[in-house]
Design an enzyme around this catalytic site. Structure first.
Site, PDB file in Angstrom:
ATOM      1  N   SER A  14       4.522  -0.842  -3.442  1.00 14.81           N
ATOM      2  CA  SER A  14       4.401   0.383  -4.132  1.00 14.81           C
ATOM      3  C   SER A  14       3.869   1.332  -3.046  1.00 14.81           C
ATOM      4  O   SER A  14       3.118   1.018  -2.003  1.00 14.81           O
ATOM      5  CB  SER A  14       3.182   0.077  -5.282  1.00 14.81           C
ATOM      6  OG  SER A  14       2.687   1.368  -5.667  1.00 14.81           O
ATOM      7  N   TYR A  71      -4.464  -3.927  -6.801  1.00 11.61           N
ATOM      8  CA  TYR A  71      -3.048  -3.604  -6.992  1.00 11.61           C
ATOM      9  C   TYR A  71      -2.708  -3.017  -5.520  1.00 11.61           C
ATOM     10  O   TYR A  71      -1.460  -3.556  -5.026  1.00 11.61           O
ATOM     11  CB  TYR A  71      -2.771  -2.593  -7.935  1.00 11.61           C
ATOM     12  CG  TYR A  71      -1.229  -2.020  -8.326  1.00 11.61           C
ATOM     13  CD1 TYR A  71      -0.648  -2.962  -8.976  1.00 11.61           C
ATOM     14  CD2 TYR A  71      -0.670  -0.933  -7.717  1.00 11.61           C
ATOM     15  CE1 TYR A  71       0.865  -2.638  -9.257  1.00 11.61           C
ATOM     16  CE2 TYR A  71       0.710  -0.774  -7.821  1.00 11.61           C
ATOM     17  CZ  TYR A  71       1.295  -1.542  -8.650  1.00 11.61           C
ATOM     18  OH  TYR A  71       2.699  -1.226  -8.998  1.00 11.61           O
ATOM     19  N   LYS A  93      -0.127  -4.849  -3.013  1.00 15.68           N
ATOM     20  CA  LYS A  93       1.131  -4.443  -2.603  1.00 15.68           C
ATOM     21  C   LYS A  93       1.249  -4.169  -1.025  1.00 15.68           C
ATOM     22  O   LYS A  93       2.364  -4.030  -0.489  1.00 15.68           O
ATOM     23  CB  LYS A  93       1.326  -2.902  -3.270  1.00 15.68           C
ATOM     24  CG  LYS A  93       1.516  -3.217  -4.964  1.00 15.68           C
ATOM     25  CD  LYS A  93       2.603  -3.945  -5.267  1.00 15.68           C
ATOM     26  CE  LYS A  93       3.085  -4.088  -6.639  1.00 15.68           C
ATOM     27  NZ  LYS A  93       4.087  -4.916  -7.143  1.00 15.68           N
TER      28      LYS A  93
END
Ligand SMILES: NC(=O)c1ccc[n+]([C@@H]2O[C@H](COP(=O)([O-])OP(=O)(O)OC[C@H]3O[C@@H](n4cnc5c(N)ncnc54)[C@H](O)[C@@H]3O)[C@@H](O)[C@H]2O)c1
Length: 312
Positions: free
Chosen positions: A147, A159, A163
């Site tokens: 991401s 997150y 990522k």
């Protein structure tokens, strides 16, 4: 490039696993691969959604099976589903992911690690179990979903950290796996999906996303990368709808101090913080070489392009 001349990328005889394929982008990737002849394992912990995706595929004449194992704790079982159902494995799209927002120091530790683990343990576990079969395929394809969050989004630390780990893993794995005929690529997609539906409350932005970056719009890029004739080694791409670009780490202009003292750096802060011409690095060797040649220009002749590759 060879593949630009192709009119039809066909996946007959190929077997793919798409993790987290019950909804969102994963479901669309599974559908597109199946529509072109791949036999697909539709993995998702949400078994009902996975079954719905499989029904869509089979109703359209494709071949797919449901797999509801958890990528974190049951990765080998997912690979086994492909082998039991179809006898081989050629393509893995590591797409499963979860997200939740909260300040780093306020989020419950369990939540933080759950987000991190689905991404990192999921990709590592599924990839490790899949690698022998992707090698055996001869034209294995491993596509990992990272991401642009690696560049930082406040309240999304688990997150983004995860990522970034997937990104770093992909750069290294791409070089290792190339030697055994497996192509590893990393994607940083943007799409309007159940995951992002609530992240953009402004209706103007959401409407624009619905039109330009629907969940299905990334699937064409994934399908191209998954094809056995595509030769793209070690790259990371941003992909949003019909637009894509390669991603590299960029360094701002360097500066030197006279002597390595804290005071010299304190006096140089302003220069260091100035923007300027960027240098793009695709791997650690390029960064290492650039730094060393800056400090000792005579090394320009001596340092190989793969100076930080310890595998040689
Ligand atoms: N939507 C975006 O703009 C965007 C941007 C960057 C990256 N991504 C990444 O793309 C991927 C797909 O995202 P999406 O937006 O389609 O999300 P989504 O929430 O719509 O779909 C993710 C799917 O993963 C499944 N899943 C979650 N944990 C799992 C587990 N442990 N095992 C198996 N399946 C599991 C979920 O049940 C869900 O069906 C994710 O990795 C996400 O982080 C999305």
């Amino acid at each position: 490039m060879e593949q630009l001349k192709m009119t039809n990328l066909d996946f007959n005889g190929r077997v793919a696993i798409v993790t987290g394929a019950g909804q969102g982008m994963g479901r669309e990737h599974a559908k597109m691969l199946a529509s072109r002849g791949a036999r697909v394992v539709v993995n998702d912990v949400n078994a009902a959604n996975a079954a719905e995706a499989v029904a869509e595929i089979t109703n359209a004449g494709g071949t797919a099976v449901v797999d509801s194992h958890n990528v974190v704790t049951e990765a080998p079982e997912i690979v086994q589903t492909a082998l039991d159902s179809f006898g081989q494995l050629d393509i893995v799209v590591n797409n499963a992911g979860i997200n939740a927002f909260g300040r780093f120091w306020e989020m419950e530790a369990d939540t933080w690690w759950r987000i991190f683990d689905v991404a990192v343990k999921g990709v590592v576990g599924v990839s490790r179990a899949a690698m022998p079969h992707l090698i055996a395929s001869g034209t294995g394809r491993l596509i990992n979903i990272s991401s642009n969050g690696v560049m930082g989004v406040p309240t999304d630390s688990a997150y983004n950290a995860a990522k970034a780990a997937i990104w770093g893993l992909g750069i290294t794995l791409a070089a290792e796996a190339r030697e055994v005929g497996v192509q590893v690529t990393t994607l940083m997609p943007v799409a309007l999906t159940p995951m992002t539906e609530d992240a953009f409350p402004n209706p103007v932005i959401k409407d624009a996303m619905r039109t330009t970056v629907p969940a299905s719009s990334v699937s064409a890029f994934v399908t191209w990368l998954a094809h056995q004739d595509t030769a793209v080694f070690g790259e990371t791409f941003e992909i949003a709808g019909v637009a894509a670009g390669r991603v590299a780490i960029a360094g701002m202009p360097r500066m030197k101090v006279e002597a390595p003292t804290p005071e010299s750096w304190a006096d140089s802060g302003e220069v260091l913080m100035k923007d300027g011409e960027l240098r793009a690095f695709r791997n650690a060797s390029e960064s290492f070489r650039d730094q060393m040649v800056y400090l000792a220009p005579e090394l320009d002749e001596v340092l190989p392009a793969n100076a930080a590759d310890v595998s040689r």
